[in-house]
Design an enzyme around this catalytic site. Structure first.
Site, short mmCIF file in Angstrom:
data_model
loop_
_atom_site.label_atom_id
_atom_site.label_comp_id
_atom_site.label_asym_id
_atom_site.label_seq_id
_atom_site.Cartn_x
_atom_site.Cartn_y
_atom_site.Cartn_z
N LYS A 14 0.82 -1.21 0.00
CA LYS A 14 0.00 0.00 0.00
C LYS A 14 0.86 1.27 0.00
O LYS A 14 0.42 2.31 -0.48
CB LYS A 14 -0.95 -0.03 1.19
CG LYS A 14 -1.93 -1.19 1.09
CD LYS A 14 -2.78 -1.32 2.33
CE LYS A 14 -3.77 -2.48 2.20
NZ LYS A 14 -3.12 -3.76 1.95
N GLU A 54 -1.27 6.78 8.59
CA GLU A 54 -1.90 7.89 7.89
C GLU A 54 -2.98 8.47 8.80
O GLU A 54 -3.39 7.83 9.77
CB GLU A 54 -2.51 7.43 6.56
CG GLU A 54 -3.62 6.42 6.71
CD GLU A 54 -4.09 5.87 5.36
OE1 GLU A 54 -3.33 5.95 4.39
OE2 GLU A 54 -5.22 5.35 5.30
N HIS A 82 -11.99 -3.16 12.03
CA HIS A 82 -11.56 -2.85 10.66
C HIS A 82 -11.86 -3.97 9.68
O HIS A 82 -11.32 -4.00 8.58
CB HIS A 82 -10.07 -2.51 10.63
CG HIS A 82 -9.66 -1.53 11.68
ND1 HIS A 82 -10.11 -0.22 11.69
CD2 HIS A 82 -8.88 -1.67 12.78
CE1 HIS A 82 -9.60 0.40 12.74
NE2 HIS A 82 -8.87 -0.45 13.41
N GLU A 108 -10.45 0.86 -3.27
CA GLU A 108 -11.16 1.30 -2.08
C GLU A 108 -10.89 2.77 -1.79
O GLU A 108 -9.76 3.25 -1.94
CB GLU A 108 -10.76 0.44 -0.88
CG GLU A 108 -11.05 -1.04 -1.07
CD GLU A 108 -10.83 -1.84 0.19
OE1 GLU A 108 -10.21 -1.31 1.13
OE2 GLU A 108 -11.28 -3.00 0.23
N GLU A 114 -6.66 1.93 -0.93
CA GLU A 114 -5.83 0.85 -1.43
C GLU A 114 -6.53 0.18 -2.60
O GLU A 114 -7.73 0.39 -2.84
CB GLU A 114 -5.58 -0.20 -0.33
CG GLU A 114 -6.86 -0.87 0.15
CD GLU A 114 -6.66 -1.71 1.40
OE1 GLU A 114 -6.03 -1.18 2.34
OE2 GLU A 114 -7.10 -2.86 1.41
N ASN A 156 -7.15 -3.68 -3.91
CA ASN A 156 -7.03 -5.10 -3.61
C ASN A 156 -6.94 -5.85 -4.94
O ASN A 156 -7.89 -5.84 -5.73
CB ASN A 156 -8.22 -5.60 -2.80
CG ASN A 156 -8.26 -4.96 -1.42
OD1 ASN A 156 -9.26 -4.40 -1.02
ND2 ASN A 156 -7.17 -5.03 -0.69
N ARG A 176 -7.33 -8.75 -6.07
CA ARG A 176 -7.94 -10.07 -5.90
C ARG A 176 -9.45 -9.91 -5.88
O ARG A 176 -9.97 -8.79 -5.91
CB ARG A 176 -7.48 -10.70 -4.58
CG ARG A 176 -7.74 -9.78 -3.38
CD ARG A 176 -7.44 -10.42 -2.06
NE ARG A 176 -7.43 -9.46 -0.97
CZ ARG A 176 -8.51 -9.02 -0.33
NH1 ARG A 176 -9.70 -9.44 -0.71
NH2 ARG A 176 -8.41 -8.17 0.67
#
Length: 702
Positions: free
Chosen positions: A116, A191, A226, A266, A279, A281, A283
């Site tokens: 990331k 962050e 999360h 995302e 980020e 993903n 997949r």
């Protein structure tokens, strides 16, 4: 063409991929750890290869063993699923180097996006909005709160919110350890944490011929630790301009790395409506079914087609209706989301008949239709109309809601400690969002889930919460509302009564007792007693049936009682309770709720009591580390983290129950412990006072 495919994963996603393979005539190969030797995905596959060991690091994270397994089984392709090695570029290269087809994006795209930290630099160069990075080594109070994230992988593992600088160092260690355990990479970054933000993502699908689809939006803001709990498609309440920005940014991200296959971009949406890239993903996502249902696609089938070189049509099919997914976890939300383990006695959702779902064509690649998203399967992916009466306000031509259940478990399976706690995903599609929410809530309420405790009641209450129905939620929803959503319901007392009467009926004639029974009232005659959790039920068996004692003012009458079904008239309304008993564990299902009760003796013997100030394992798991310098004789303060357990790839802290001295330490890093195991003892004035209060409460109980 792919003839035989190995899924480098386990559980629900392996079963999901196998289902599409069966429909397309592709042979399937499973891999399994020793702990998964009898798992559903192993039973579903045409062939299976053992990965010795149980821990993920020894099994599902061993890319070398998985490639050898594929070659040994004669597979010609590998699908990574999600989690484990699904975003590992080295594994993708190893698959390709072995002459196998990799059902995923190019290793270079994974490498660019799987970290990331590197992905954010790439996205910044592409003009995608980003939150400003923070160096943990130089962070100040002005930077708080901070969000720590694993650089590799997702699923909430390796993530922490830091609100105090004093805890930053310890949280960095915890996040790094959790990330290393889950993904084999302990790198984390920091962050700014956006308060009251929404988690919105865009599903993308790209081929090798320059076409990139952006398949609408998904809202995944309802999260715990999360990790996503409830997801929906499309994301509600977004302005059209913002939706366009998100789609354009997602396509730009895919083109920036020459992406191929399925992926997700995302974003975090601030309360002011400003989007920030989180980020990508590389997949398939856990929540992909809601997109499939809305667009009428089988994303796994499209992954396979793209891997075989097929070209997507210029535009994806149009979206229709709304879909909502709920993740059913074996966990206790009221106990810090602690995972629960044990035997799964039943997992049934009314309406999950194995029939094909009506709806749009599933999509096209290279002029050829790709099969529908729902279809017959051996228990793991099913679809059908949601049970319940149709509303006369809906035109007869309107499509009925559809129910789908994706799972990697079935009755008789055991939920262990090594892997994720998700039992199933329950998905409902409907023409409107309101209908989808109602249908999913109804399906979950009527489901029979017998075995370890689950988050089912939390899901039911969440789906009916005004903030959810009105789309006014954000990622902090459960932090604000968890206590109310997990408070014991008024029906638990009646469920305990039903359990006690069913037990009494089973110990008498076994036949249904007559309806000519008395109401609840205070009586002086000796009564039988049965206790479930905090509820003690007193009753007498008379010639005419049962008489149940209760507090003054209860308006309940026993209508009928048999070993498996009890009917009670409550406030003038007859309600039915289905009862199933598994040892001391009793499950009571009704139209108004489902309850898992534990029968307990009236008094706890002295030999069962633990020393004052005891730290007991809240779940089965592995001791991963102790607080620095922790040893017998150490002084500790109330609430101080002392011991860390790992269960189902997540870390859980065990804190000091009171201030005092550590007089016993039984926890050893690397040791497996069962729930309730004695880990340590803290002795001190606070600890003794707490134990004395507990003893007094137990002795005063009737």
């Amino acid at each position: 063409m792919i003839e035989s495919l190995l899924v480098a994963n386990r559980g629900e996603i392996a079963c999901r991929v196998f289902r599409t393979c069966r429909e397309r005539g592709i042979a399937t190969v499973a891999v399994h750890s020793d702990a998964d030797a009898g798992a559903l995905h192993v039973r579903e596959a045409d062939a299976a290869v053992r990965l010795p060991g149980a821990a993920p690091a020894d099994t599902y994270l061993r890319g070398d063993l998985i490639v050898k397994a594929a070659l040994a089984a004669g597979a010609d392709a590998v699908h990574p699923g999600y989690g484990f090695l699904s975003e590992n570029a080295e594994f993708a290269r190893a698959v390709l180097d072995a002459g196998l087809v990799w059902v995923g994006p190019p290793p270079g795209a994974i490498e660019a996006m799987a970290s990331k930290t590197r992905a954010k630099k790439l996205m910044a160069a592409a003009g995608v909005p980003l939150p400003a990075p923070v160096d943990p080594a130089t962070a100040t109070g002005a930077d708080l709160p901070l969000l720590l994230k694993a650089a590799a992988g997702g699923g909430g593992r390796g993530m922490r919110i830091v609100r105090e600088l004093a805890s930053l160092e310890e949280e960095l260690k915890a996040a790094s350890a959790e990330a290393a355990s889950a993904f084999g990479d302990g790198e984390v970054f920091a962050e700014p944490y956006v308060e009251r933000g929404r988690h919105v993502e865009v599903q993308i699908l790209a081929d090798a011929h320059g076409t990139v689809w952006a398949l609408g939006t998904r809202d995944c803001s309802l999260q715990r630790r999360h990790q996503k709990v409830i997801e929906e498609c499309p994301a509600p309440g977004l302005p059209d301009e913002l939706r366009a920005v998100l789609r354009e940014a997602a396509v730009a991200a895919a083109r920036a790395v020459d992406y191929r296959g399925a992926g997700t971009v995302e974003f975090l949406i601030s309360p002011e409506g400003r989007p920030y890239f989180l980020e990508m993903n590389t997949r398939l996502q856990v929540e992909h079914p809601v997109t499939e249902e809305v667009f009428g696609l089988d994303l796994v089938a499209l992954q396979l087609a793209v891997a075989e070189g097929a070209a997507l049509e210029a535009e994806p099919p149009a979206a229709q209706g709304h879909a909502v997914e709920a993740r059913l976890y074996a966990e206790d939300p009221a106990a810090g989301w602690a995972p629960r383990t044990g035997r799964l006695h039943a997992l049934e959702v009314p309406g999950q008949e194995p029939v094909r779902a009506p709806g749009p064509v599933a999509g096209r690649v290279a002029g050829q239709a790709v099969g529908p998203v729902a279809g017959p399967a051996s228990g793991q992916v099913v679809a059908g109309p949601v049970a319940g009466p149709a509303s006369g306000l809906v035109p007869m031509a309107a499509p009925a809601p559809r129910l789908r259940v994706d799972t990697g478990y079935t009755h008789g399976d055991t939920i262990g400690t090594h892997y994720d706690a998700m039992l199933a995903k329950v998905i409902v599609w409907a023409p409107t969002r309101a209908e989808a929410l109602r249908g999913l809530r109804h399906a979950l309420r009527r489901a029979r889930v017998h075995g370890p405790g689950t988050n089912r009641e939390l899901l039911v209450r969440s789906l009916g919460h005004p903030d959810v129905t009105d789309a006014r939620f954000d990622t902090g929803f459960y932090e604000r509302h968890l206590d109310a959503l997990t408070a014991p319901g008024p029906g638990e007392r009646h469920a305990a009564v039903a359990a006690a009467l069913a037990d009494a009926a089973a110990r008498t004639t076994g036949d249904t007792l007559p309806a000519r029974l008395g109401g609840w009232r205070n009586v002086g005659a000796p009564a039988q007693r049965k206790t479930y959790g905090d509820h003690e039920v007193r009753y007498r068996a008379t010639r005419d049936g049962f008489v149940v004692e209760a507090d003054e003012g209860d308006e309940v009458r026993v209508v009928a009682a048999s070993p498996h079904r009890v009917s009670l008239e409550i406030g003038g309304v007859v309600r039915h309770f289905d009862v199933r008993t598994y040892g001391d564990e009793v499950h009571v299902d009704s139209a108004t709720g489902a309850y898992r009760l534990i029968a307990r003796p009236r008094f706890t013997g002295a030999d069962h009591r633990t020393p004052p100030g005891s730290l007991l394992a809240p779940m089965p798991g592995t001791v991963v580390r102790l607080a620095p310098g922790l040893a017998e004789g150490a002084r500790v303060t109330a609430g101080q983290p002392l011991i860390w357990l790992e269960a189902m790839k997540m870390e859980h802290r065990v804190t000091a129950p009171a201030s005092g001295t550590l007089t016993a330490l039984h926890a050893v890093p690397g040791r497996q412990v069962e729930v309730g195991a004695l880990l340590a003892v803290v002795t001190g004035t606070d600890a003794q006072d707490a134990q004395d209060a507990q003893d007094a409460q137990e002795e005063s109980s009737p």
